[in-house]
Write an enzyme that holds these catalytic residues in place. Structure first.
Site, PDB file in Angstrom:
ATOM      1  N   CYS A 182       0.739  -0.948  -0.102  1.00 22.26           N
ATOM      2  CA  CYS A 182       0.168  -0.108   0.126  1.00 22.26           C
ATOM      3  C   CYS A 182       0.504   1.542   0.189  1.00 22.26           C
ATOM      4  O   CYS A 182       0.151   2.241   0.004  1.00 22.26           O
ATOM      5  CB  CYS A 182      -1.290   0.495   1.272  1.00 22.26           C
ATOM      6  SG  CYS A 182      -1.400  -1.332   1.135  1.00 22.26           S
ATOM      7  N   CYS A 200     -13.238   0.711   9.075  1.00 21.35           N
ATOM      8  CA  CYS A 200     -12.337  -0.103   7.414  1.00 21.35           C
ATOM      9  C   CYS A 200     -12.082   1.003   6.777  1.00 21.35           C
ATOM     10  O   CYS A 200     -13.540   1.558   6.901  1.00 21.35           O
ATOM     11  CB  CYS A 200     -12.711  -1.787   7.295  1.00 21.35           C
ATOM     12  SG  CYS A 200     -12.779  -2.676   8.632  1.00 21.35           S
ATOM     13  N   LYS A 215      -9.719   6.523   5.094  1.00 19.11           N
ATOM     14  CA  LYS A 215     -11.221   5.854   5.135  1.00 19.11           C
ATOM     15  C   LYS A 215     -12.131   6.147   4.402  1.00 19.11           C
ATOM     16  O   LYS A 215     -13.373   5.610   3.940  1.00 19.11           O
ATOM     17  CB  LYS A 215     -11.479   6.519   6.340  1.00 19.11           C
ATOM     18  CG  LYS A 215     -12.869   6.566   6.895  1.00 19.11           C
ATOM     19  CD  LYS A 215     -12.792   5.238   7.527  1.00 19.11           C
ATOM     20  CE  LYS A 215     -14.225   4.794   6.951  1.00 19.11           C
ATOM     21  NZ  LYS A 215     -15.055   4.170   7.828  1.00 19.11           N
ATOM     22  N   HIS A 263      -9.132   3.887  -1.019  1.00 15.66           N
ATOM     23  CA  HIS A 263      -7.618   3.488  -0.914  1.00 15.66           C
ATOM     24  C   HIS A 263      -7.485   2.541  -1.958  1.00 15.66           C
ATOM     25  O   HIS A 263      -7.299   1.426  -1.585  1.00 15.66           O
ATOM     26  CB  HIS A 263      -7.703   2.391   0.463  1.00 15.66           C
ATOM     27  CG  HIS A 263      -6.607   2.310   0.758  1.00 15.66           C
ATOM     28  ND1 HIS A 263      -5.111   3.177   0.019  1.00 15.66           N
ATOM     29  CD2 HIS A 263      -5.779   0.866   1.609  1.00 15.66           C
ATOM     30  CE1 HIS A 263      -4.127   1.915   0.221  1.00 15.66           C
ATOM     31  NE2 HIS A 263      -4.435   0.365   0.712  1.00 15.66           N
TER      32      HIS A 263
END
Lengths: 481, 400
Positions: free
Chosen positions: B88, B215, B341, B345
């Site tokens: 990531c 998440c 959030k 992502h």
């Protein structure tokens, strides 16, 4: 003197009350109501007869060093592999030496005692571990589904530190096909119960006992405890009368707590008898299935030196209720579930990799740095200790027998699991070493940071395309507090 | 001693697609959009670009290995392009490589572009990790997902600092609520909805103790940056942003293999932060950093980042959360665009998206969510799990 020198037992965590089966299947077969008493042990989704055997074998290490074991015999009618040494897998998981002689006994329910007799016949020259286990399956709604349970027993035999010496043994072999499975059968096929009882069970067990007593020159009243497996509870009780025994001389059948564990059952009951026995007691154990084996032991003073004589009780006490019949069907591969696309993803297994990394995967052996003493898993070339960093200074180090402590954990609902949520965490081993592992045989609610855990050998995935089960180690709570 | 990257390079143009579930758009289409915005913002043409670094992580989903997909999508004319991948943190890796290239003088104008298309796998969450570290993983790696790995950080943090389940979850919920509120003000964000603390606390469990709103979303999108030497930057625009620090740190995996790590922080973030502050000459980050975009893949991640970056003292982040320190109108706004959030992502693009928000904030172009007079903006990008990860920390300023 030769005989039993150590024993171990394994009863799976899950127990299902037989009422649960009756409630689910009684509409179809009201006849099972009469059998719906007590509960039975059910192997977890990550267990098979090999992992059960390994767990029982591991339980012996309280009283015997693995280095002393020169032979490993497995006995089961439910091996996962036909052409791949089941005992070779177990021998690896038990971290036995590669020059241990291994053999798979199978084919009938007396295979556990037959393996034991073979081992005893060699006991003056070598120490052998015998592990018997079974996970037999009856069809939904049948009597066998009620009666059968999953479990394993392990007995080590040799001539040093004998806790129960062999007096004699006697065997019968008959093609009495009361229960049978052919090569392609997943479920047991049975003949009429009345015939099984009258022509088989009540004929063969007395015949075997009579043969053994005659061979040993002893009478029934010189025997302190008799172990013979049950068909149904009422048959086990009725046999007491047939044999002319006082009820207190008959070992508890465990049908109401574990169920009939097939080839393991006479040995599990034998361990129950050994745990209650006093030095000098004579214990007879009889198996039943395609004939009978009968063995007679005399308990010695050595039995009082065993580290634990509550192994059966500890196993019976540590349990979780399986109150959902559908979940039982799923664990037993009798329910096609929607597992989702994530669940369908199975990475290809590489056998060459599994072989190369067999110490880590099968044995849970990592390494310890000879320079700084730090245990590490998996094996390292450069020491993981940031203050050491020694290169190529490693020796083998076993983790499967080390106590761990739960450093942290979670319950994952996103990942695919046969029993969601998936529990996993990071384990700190006493003496050093840390790694992350799946956690099994407990609930999230029971877990606490820092609690002690033990390692248990489990199946982790099934690579159906290649017909391979991937085995590895998980963490679980200790059964005895 | 190395000179570091401080004041060596500048970003003169950036682009970012709307983040979201782009069911009808390809990776190529997203790539082109981010790129066109970036070159237009920089006032340059495609032919001006000397070299490019292309970040994408899950190459098996839609993008493909090598740098060819970038050249092919943009029709870049036979220039050097390298594909970079560091979980990531891939996006920060692309910015670092492009920055080093122009700083060295090897080229004058470099492109960093990241893209990720994740939604073609057929299930929620990231692609299954069973093959992430090779086939050996399948044999010994536990049955993990990203939320589970980060949840273990929360379990340990709650235990260590004596937070009850309710206290711990409430603290985390406040972090997510803040980011949702900011995301609602950000046009290009994936999730543009305010969510209250009670809803977050009562959401379905994903990996205990983390619920759904703890998440980040699984998102698709692309982001791009055009990088030149700092001395050249004003020739392109009056308000470039200048590099103050560009650090990457990678865990040697001792955290989950050696009994030293305490399990309540991310050691690699701490180490990377220390080096970044040193490179940037930041002595007191709590006072000097104006705003930050951190890797809030999960609420607990953001909580421990506050401490690992030495903004909140160890074990005291809860007090700053309760005091609103990291809110948009707080002393050090964090995730002004909603963060992972709410903004989303897309793995390979995230590090560049963080820089995009810092860039826009330092230029004063964020309208409703504009922070007052920011000087220094920080990004923290995390690839992997708390116990074994790649961390990128970058610091940018609007003055040389």
């Amino acid at each position: 003197m030769k005989g039993i020198t150590a024993y171990g037992i394994y009863v799976p965590y899950y127990r299902m009350k037989r009422e649960v089966i009756l409630k689910a299947m009684g509409w179809f077969n009201p006849g099972i109501a009469g059998l719906a008493k007590g509960e039975k042990a059910v192997a977890n989704y990550d267990e098979d007869s090999i992992t059960l055997a390994v767990a029982a074998g591991m339980d012996c290490f309280t009283d015997i060093d693995r280095e002393n074991i020169r032979g490993l015999y497995l006995a089961s009618t439910t091996y996962p592999n036909k052409e791949r040494g089941n005992a070779s897998i177990a021998s690896g998981a038990l971290n036995l030496s590669s020059n241990v002689r291994t053999a798979d006994y199978s084919g009938c329910l007396k295979s556990g005692t037959t393996a034991l007799i073979s081992a005893l016949n060699e006991a003056n020259s070598q120490t052998t571990m015998v592990c018997a286990s079974d996970c037999r399956l009856g069809k939904a709604g049948g009597a066998q589904e009620q009666l059968l349970g999953d479990g394993a027993a392990a007995v080590v035999v040799g001539n040093d530190g004998v806790i129960a010496s062999l007096i004699g043994h006697y065997s019968l072999s008959y093609d009495f096909a009361d229960n049978r499975r052919s090569d392609s059968d997943k479920f047991i096929r049975s003949w009429e119960e009345r015939w099984v009882r009258e022509a088989g069970y009540f004929k063969m067990i007395p015949e075997a006992i009579e043969g053994l007593l005659s061979k040993c020159g002893l009478k029934m009243d010189e025997i302190d405890k008799v172990v013979y497996p049950p068909v149904a509870i009422r048959d086990h009780v009725a046999m007491t009368k047939t044999l002319g025994l006082e009820p207190d001389k008959v070992q508890a059948h465990l049908l109401d707590t574990v169920g009939n564990t097939g080839s393991a059952h006479p040995l599990i009951m034998l361990i129950g008898a050994l745990e209650e026995a006093r030095p000098g007691d004579r214990i007879m154990v009889v198996s039943y299935g395609s004939g009978c084996d009968a063995l007679l032991f005399q308990v010695t003073e050595e039995i009082e030196k065993l580290k634990s004589r509550t192994k059966l009780k500890d196993n019976l006490d540590y349990k979780g209720e399986l109150d959902n019949y559908t979940k039982y069907l799923s664990f037993k591969g009798m329910l096609e579930k929607e597992i989702g696309i994530r669940g369908e993803e199975v990475a290809p297994t590489s056998l060459s990799l599994a072989w190369r990394e067999r110490n880590a995967i099968l044995r849970l052996v990592g390494s310890r740095c000879k320079a700084c003493g730090t245990p590490q898993f998996p094996r390292e070339t450069v020491c993981i200790n940031p203050d050491c960093g020694a290169v190529d200074e490693m020796e083998d180090y076993s983790f499967s027998d080390k106590t761990g402590h739960l450093f942290t954990f979670t319950a994952d609902h996103l990942t695919f699991s046969e029993d969601p949520p998936a529990l996993y965490g990071i384990i700190d081993f006493e003496g050093g070493g840390r790694y992350w592992f799946d956690i099994t045989d407990c609930t999230l609610e029971s877990l606490e940071v820092g609690q002690p855990v033990q390692m248990t050998f489990r199946s982790r995935y099934l690579d159906e395309a290649r017909g391979l089960t991937g085995y590895f180690w998980k963490a679980m709570p200790f059964k005895s507090k | 001693m190395s000179e570091g990257i401080k004041n060596k390079v500048a970003i003169i143009g950036m682009g970012c697609t709307r983040f979201g579930e782009h069911w009808d758009r390809s990776a190529e289409s997203l790539t082109v959009e981010a790129f066109e915005e970036a070159i237009s913002d920089a006032g340059i043409e495609k032919k001006d670009i000397d070299a490019a670094w292309f970040s994408s992580c899950f190459d098996e989903v839609n993008v493909g290995k090598s740098a060819i997909p970038l050249a092919g999508a943009l029709k870049l004319p036979f220039i050097p392009i390298t594909r970079v991948e560091n979980f990531c943190a891939s996006g920060t890796e692309a910015i670092r490589a492009a920055s080093y290239a122009v700083a060295s003088g090897a080229c004058d104008i470099a492109l960093a572009l990241g893209v990720e298309k994740l939604k073609d796998i057929g299930y929620g969450g990231l692609p299954d990790f069973s093959q992430l570290r090779g086939i050996y993983n399948r044999q010994v790696f536990p049955n993990v997902t990203a939320p589970g790995q980060f949840a273990m950080l929360a379990t340990k943090y709650f235990d260590r600092y004596g937070l009850s389940r309710d206290e711990g979850k409430r603290t985390l919920a406040k972090i997510s609520a803040k980011s949702h509120a900011n995301g609602a003000l950000t046009p290009k964000a994936h999730l543009r909805r305010k969510v209250d603390v009670e809803t977050i606390m009562n959401a379905p469990m994903i990996a205990w103790p983390l619920g759904l709103f703890d998440c980040c979303g699984v998102t698709e999108g692309a982001a791009a940056a055009i990088i030149v030497r700092a001395d050249d930057a004003k020739a392109f625009r009056p308000d470039p942003i200048y590099s103050k620090a560009l650090q990457i740190a990678v865990s040697p995996e001792e955290e989950y293999r050696y009994q030293k790590w305490d399990g309540t922080h991310v050691e690699t973030t701490y180490r990377c932060g220390v080096k970044a502050y040193e490179e940037a000459g930041v002595k007191n980050p709590r006072e000097e950093i104006s705003m930050m975009e951190v890797h809030d893949c999960f609420s607990i991640t953001e909580l421990v980042i506050y401490e690992d970056l030495q903004i909140s003292p160890r074990g005291k982040a809860k007090e700053d959360v309760d005091a609103g320190f990291y809110e948009l109108d707080g002393q050090l706004p964090c995730q002004s665009d909603g963060g992972l959030k709410s903004f989303g992502h897309p793995i390979g693009a995230s590090g560049i998206r963080m820089a995009y928000e810092v860039y826009k904030q330092l230029q004063g172009k964020c309208e409703e969510r504009q922070i007052k007079n920011p000087r220094l903006g920080l990004t923290q990008n995390l690839g992997g799990f708390p116990a074994n990860c790649v961390i990128g920390v970058t610091i940018w300023g609007n003055e040389l």
